[in-house]
Every structure is written in C-alpha cells, then in structure tokens.
Scaffold this motif. Structure first.
Motif, PDB file in Angstrom:
ATOM      1  N   LEU A   1      51.088  -6.421  36.255  1.00 52.32           N
ATOM      2  CA  LEU A   1      50.503  -5.699  37.335  1.00 52.32           C
ATOM      3  C   LEU A   1      51.484  -5.349  38.419  1.00 52.32           C
ATOM      4  N   GLY A   2      51.352  -4.460  39.011  1.00 53.08           N
ATOM      5  CA  GLY A   2      52.197  -3.939  40.225  1.00 53.08           C
ATOM      6  C   GLY A   2      51.291  -3.506  41.400  1.00 53.08           C
ATOM      7  N   LYS A   3      52.220  -3.253  42.131  1.00 54.79           N
ATOM      8  CA  LYS A   3      51.206  -2.916  43.649  1.00 54.79           C
ATOM      9  C   LYS A   3      51.648  -1.387  44.153  1.00 54.79           C
ATOM     10  N   ASN A   4      50.654  -0.625  44.763  1.00 51.87           N
ATOM     11  CA  ASN A   4      50.619   0.658  45.085  1.00 51.87           C
ATOM     12  C   ASN A   4      51.698   0.894  46.039  1.00 51.87           C
ATOM     13  N   LYS A   5      52.314   2.058  46.274  1.00 52.47           N
ATOM     14  CA  LYS A   5      53.414   2.379  47.184  1.00 52.47           C
ATOM     15  C   LYS A   5      52.959   2.081  48.350  1.00 52.47           C
ATOM     16  N   GLU A   6      51.716   2.943  48.547  1.00 55.33           N
ATOM     17  CA  GLU A   6      51.337   2.793  50.089  1.00 55.33           C
ATOM     18  C   GLU A   6      50.647   1.790  50.609  1.00 55.33           C
ATOM     19  N   SER A   7      50.368   0.673  49.696  1.00 57.30           N
ATOM     20  CA  SER A   7      49.376  -0.592  49.835  1.00 57.30           C
ATOM     21  C   SER A   7      50.020  -1.352  51.153  1.00 57.30           C
ATOM     22  N   THR A   8      49.077  -1.783  51.999  1.00 56.41           N
ATOM     23  CA  THR A   8      49.423  -2.749  52.950  1.00 56.41           C
ATOM     24  C   THR A   8      49.003  -4.170  52.573  1.00 56.41           C
ATOM     25  N   ASP A   9      48.121  -4.468  51.862  1.00 55.20           N
ATOM     26  CA  ASP A   9      47.694  -5.859  51.239  1.00 55.20           C
ATOM     27  C   ASP A   9      48.054  -6.147  49.641  1.00 55.20           C
ATOM     28  N   PHE A  10      49.222  -6.509  49.603  1.00 50.26           N
ATOM     29  CA  PHE A  10      49.901  -6.767  48.279  1.00 50.26           C
ATOM     30  C   PHE A  10      49.135  -7.826  47.799  1.00 50.26           C
ATOM     31  N   THR A  11      48.529  -8.923  48.240  1.00 46.69           N
ATOM     32  CA  THR A  11      47.819  -9.896  47.585  1.00 46.69           C
ATOM     33  C   THR A  11      46.679  -9.366  46.825  1.00 46.69           C
ATOM     34  N   LYS A  12      45.981  -8.383  47.549  1.00 46.80           N
ATOM     35  CA  LYS A  12      44.644  -7.814  47.219  1.00 46.80           C
ATOM     36  C   LYS A  12      45.120  -7.103  46.007  1.00 46.80           C
ATOM     37  N   ASP A  13      46.110  -6.444  46.000  1.00 48.98           N
ATOM     38  CA  ASP A  13      46.415  -5.266  44.665  1.00 48.98           C
ATOM     39  C   ASP A  13      46.751  -6.339  43.624  1.00 48.98           C
ATOM     40  N   TYR A  14      47.240  -7.305  43.679  1.00 53.22           N
ATOM     41  CA  TYR A  14      47.513  -8.281  42.491  1.00 53.22           C
ATOM     42  C   TYR A  14      46.297  -9.130  41.888  1.00 53.22           C
ATOM     43  N   THR A  15      45.480  -9.436  42.852  1.00 53.64           N
ATOM     44  CA  THR A  15      44.223 -10.382  42.625  1.00 53.64           C
ATOM     45  C   THR A  15      43.021  -9.274  42.219  1.00 53.64           C
ATOM     46  N   ASP A  16      43.079  -8.128  42.648  1.00 50.66           N
ATOM     47  CA  ASP A  16      41.978  -7.182  42.013  1.00 50.66           C
ATOM     48  C   ASP A  16      42.328  -6.790  40.667  1.00 50.66           C
ATOM     49  N   GLY A  17      43.875  -6.823  40.562  1.00 48.66           N
ATOM     50  CA  GLY A  17      44.184  -6.539  38.905  1.00 48.66           C
ATOM     51  C   GLY A  17      43.741  -7.732  37.926  1.00 48.66           C
ATOM     52  N   VAL A  18      43.739  -9.077  38.345  1.00 48.75           N
ATOM     53  CA  VAL A  18      43.349  -9.955  37.660  1.00 48.75           C
ATOM     54  C   VAL A  18      41.790  -9.822  37.427  1.00 48.75           C
ATOM     55  N   THR A  19      41.221  -9.773  38.673  1.00 44.35           N
ATOM     56  CA  THR A  19      39.411  -9.564  38.487  1.00 44.35           C
ATOM     57  C   THR A  19      39.248  -8.076  37.451  1.00 44.35           C
ATOM     58  N   LYS A  20      39.760  -7.086  37.509  1.00 46.36           N
ATOM     59  CA  LYS A  20      39.643  -5.944  36.605  1.00 46.36           C
ATOM     60  C   LYS A  20      40.052  -6.204  35.372  1.00 46.36           C
ATOM     61  N   LEU A  21      41.333  -6.499  35.224  1.00 44.65           N
ATOM     62  CA  LEU A  21      42.033  -6.493  33.734  1.00 44.65           C
ATOM     63  C   LEU A  21      42.235  -7.677  33.155  1.00 44.65           C
ATOM     64  N   GLY A  22      41.967  -9.069  33.909  1.00 48.37           N
ATOM     65  CA  GLY A  22      42.330 -10.310  33.343  1.00 48.37           C
ATOM     66  C   GLY A  22      41.429 -10.539  32.040  1.00 48.37           C
ATOM     67  N   LYS A  23      40.303 -10.262  31.994  1.00 46.68           N
ATOM     68  CA  LYS A  23      39.299 -10.517  30.849  1.00 46.68           C
ATOM     69  C   LYS A  23      39.748  -9.953  29.520  1.00 46.68           C
ATOM     70  N   TYR A  24      40.813  -8.727  29.523  1.00 46.35           N
ATOM     71  CA  TYR A  24      41.190  -8.398  28.404  1.00 46.35           C
ATOM     72  C   TYR A  24      42.450  -9.085  28.081  1.00 46.35           C
ATOM     73  N   ALA A  25      43.190  -9.827  28.883  1.00 46.21           N
ATOM     74  CA  ALA A  25      44.327 -10.278  28.700  1.00 46.21           C
ATOM     75  C   ALA A  25      44.411 -11.813  28.231  1.00 46.21           C
TER      76      ALA A  25
END
Ligand SMILES: Cc1cc2nc3c(=O)[nH]c(=O)nc-3n(C[C@H](O)[C@H](O)[C@H](O)COP(=O)(O)O)c2cc1C
Length: 392
Positions: free
Chosen positions: A185-209
């Motif tokens: 997982l990475g973060k978007n260049k313009e993102s201001t909430d880096f924690t959410k970028d990563y936790t969203d990734g776990v929520t959306k993609l974690g079940k496949y990993a």
C-alpha cells in the motif's frame, strides 16, 4: 548459385525457429546474453515492462524447468511458502499478472504499491536502465490504478479460483503449487490524511491478501519517508494493526523501509514496530544514494536506485536488525543463488527480486532457486529456515 541461395534461405528461415524455440524453452544464457539485450535495444524501459505485464497476464511464460525443491519450502508469518523467492513490489503495480508470475516459479507475489485513488505518477520518461552498473533508476511516483480497480481485479481472480478451498488467494491461483499474495500500500500524492490512506487499503484489499505492506520508503512521493520517524510510524502501524484485527483472515502486516537510514533511525524503527505489534519488515526499498562506481550516463537521473549496489547495503542493514524479533524479507541487488543465500544467512527469512529480472529475464527465477538449493546442500542444511541468520 541456386544451391547457395537455397542454403541461405534455409539458414535465414531457421533463425526465427531457433529464437522462438529458445524463448519458449527459457534458456538462461539465451535470455541474459541475447533476448533481454535485444528487447532493451528495441523498447524503452517502461514499454518493455508493460509488454512483460501483458504477456504474463495472458499466462504466456517460458516453459522453463520450474523445479520444486523440498529444502526451499518454508513457513513464515504463519504462511507456507513453496520457496522463499518472491517478486518485489513495483513489478505488478496494478495486480494484473499474479497467475503469470506464479507460473514463473515465484514462491510469493507482492502487488502494488496501490494508492487509494487512481493517480498517473510522474511525467515520462521515469525509468532508466544502467546496464553496465546492473542498476535501474525509477521515479514512477506511485502510478496506480487505485484501491477500487485493484479490488475488482483481485475479486475476479478469487472467484475464478475455487474460493471455497481457502480463505484468500493463497493456494488457489495456480495449479503448480502454493502461492502467497502480498498487497503493498502507498499513499496518494495530494493526500493530507496518510493514516486513512493506509487503513482504507487494509479495509478494501486486506481480505485478498496473505500479507499487507505499509510502504513508507518510496523516495518518489514527497514526505513519505518521514513516516519512518519513531512516533509517526508507531501511530500509523498501531492504527493499521487495529483495522486488520477486524478482518476475518487477519493478514500479516509488514513495513517496508528505506536503505538510507542511520543507525539511530533503524533503532527507532525497530522500537516502533515492536511496540505496534506488526508482523515483519521488508529491507529495503530503492536508495537515493549514487555510488561513485556508477558509469552509465543516466547516473544523475532523479529517483530511487535499485540493483547490484544495494546488495551490500542490505546485508549491513540485515546484520543490524538481526537477531530481531521480527521476520524480514530481504530485497535489493540479488542476482544469483549466492546473493540470496548471503541475505538469508544475514537474517532474511524470505527474499525478493526485481532489477535482476529486468536484465536476466524469467529463467533467473529457476536459476536462483537451483543455486540456493545447492548452497544449502553443500553446507549441510536440511531446510532453508535453518540457514536464516546463520552468520550471527
Ligand atoms: C521500476 C521500479 C518500480 C518500483 N516500484 C515500487 C513500488 O511501487 N513500491 C515498492 O514498495 N517498491 C517499489 N520498487 C522497489 C522494489 O520493490 C525493491 O525494493 C528494490 O527495487 C530493490 O530490489 P532490486 O534491487 O532487486 O530491484 C520499485 C523498483 C523498481 C526498479
């Protein structure tokens, strides 16, 4: 005269047949000395890479030997790996070629880095080959299809397999053995909430990993590497671990670090990772350093440098971090079985490659496994796990 012409025509006609046969067979020397240099002469690095992903996504891989070695099978992070050699992040950024990579003989596949929203990345050209130096410099800047497109692709792949057989893609993708899937997982260049970028990734993609990687070490996203600081990292990892605990499959959480760290930085990281209860570490991403030995004219391009010069740097980092309490994936400059073995003896439980594959082509996977197996045999190890950290 006509006899001569006939012989010449026969000879010319045989060339494509020979080339086609060698390509299909997956001969190691043919790939490293003839085919890969020819591809590099014809295509830019990014075009060649897109072509490789296309072929792999269609399942078109050289036959190769693809041998299985009992000694190489191992258990790390609670997962069983048919062998410890994986494809590093950045190769299959958009999760398009998992099955093809599995067929090449990798023991595990890491896709990504994937950002929450789709983004283009930096302007082209953004990848450079430095063949004399066995190096690549890239400044892709997280070009990504985004979470939703990646989730749709992984979902389709899971459904195509027999999902009733297991909890994730593990063991379902291919017919040739087991495969473990990592999602980086990475973060978007313009993102201001880096924690959410990563936790969203776990929520959306974690079940496949089977495992999730928190990539805080790409040099091409401004400010990203500052997330490796003690407090930032501890807070981020604690949040990510909490979110993953809510998933039914509970993927392992790994953090990928940079090679450009001081001893103090590494101590801070070790502390933050142990406090936040992550499961492992990937050492390492590309370096912003430019070794004085580089000769190719691209040596001053901006971006992260990967390949041969990383090999020694990583060994030093592994030696510092080992004996630690966390399993480590060692990645950087692995070109043969000895490089892989040195990393394992320095403390890596698993290893990954990327840049060497660009220069040597797919037969390298079988070659590294074969040589590693021989080295383990020579030193009397019955299994690769016994060799982990043997140098300490
Ligand atoms: C072209 C290219 C793109 C990469 N993209 C990513 C990425 O998106 N995420 C990541 O964590 N690492 C990325 N990496 C770093 C690799 O995963 C690996 O850590 C590094 O290249 C060192 O291994 P190597 O010397 O075998 O290439 C990239 C590397 C290259 C060469």
């Amino acid at each position: 005269m006509s006899k001569l012409r006939e012989t010449a025509a026969l000879f010319l006609g045989a060339i494509p047949v020979f080339l086609g046969y060698e390509t299909w067979k997956g001969d190691e020397k043919f790939y490293s000395n003839i085919l890969m240099p020819a591809i590099h002469n014809c295509f830019s690095p990014e075009t060649a890479h897109n072509l490789a992903i296309k072929l792999l996504s269609l399942g078109l891989v050289p036959k190769g030997k693809n041998e299985q070695y009992d000694k190489l099978s191992c258990k790390v992070f609670g997962q069983t790996f048919s062998n410890p050699l994986g494809i590093a992040a950045g190769f299959d950024k958009h999760a398009e070629a998992i099955d093809g990579l599995n067929k090449l003989g990798f023991g595990f596949v890491e896709v990504g880095s994937i950002t929450p929203l789709p983004q283009e990345g930096n302007a082209k050209p953004r990848v450079f080959r430095l063949p004399e130096d066995k190096v690549v410099i890239n400044r892709y800047g997280f070009n990504s299809c985004g979470h939703d497109a990646a989730a749709a692709r992984l979902d389709k792949l899971t459904k195509e397999c027999n999902i009733n057989r297991c909890k994730t893609l593990f063991n379902t993708v291919s017919g040739i053995g087991t495969i473990v899937l990592g999602v980086n997982l990475g973060k978007n260049k313009e993102s201001t909430d880096f924690t959410k970028d990563y936790t969203d990734g776990v929520t959306k993609l974690g079940k496949y990993a089977d495992y999730i990687v928190i990539n805080v070490s790409s040099p091409n996203t401004p400010g990203l590497r500052s997330l490796q600081g003690r407090q930032n990292l501890q807070d981020l990892c604690t949040n990510v671990v909490t979110v993953k605990e809510g998933l039914p499959n509970k993927p392992s959480i790994l953090v990928k670090i940079a090679p450009d760290l001081t001893e103090d930085d590494k101590q801070d990281i070790a502390y933050a990772l142990l406090q936040s209860k992550v499961d492992g570490l990937i050492v390492s991403n590309t370096t912003v350093a430019r070794p004085s030995t580089l000769v190719n004219s691209h040596k001053s391009e901006r971006g992260g440098l990967s390949g041969k010069p990383l090999c020694e740097i990583i060994i030093n980092s592994l030696s510092f971090l080992f004996p630690g309490k966390l399993p480590i994936i060692g990645v950087g400059g692995i070109w043969n079985g000895k490089d892989a073995y040195d990393k394992i003896k320095a403390g890596a439980s698993l290893i990954q490659i990327y840049t060497s594959l660009i220069y040597e082509g797919p037969p390298l996977v079988g070659k590294i496994k074969r040589e590693l197996n021989q080295l383990l045999e020579k030193d009397g190890f019955t299994n690769v796990a016994e060799a982990v950290g043997a140098d300490h």
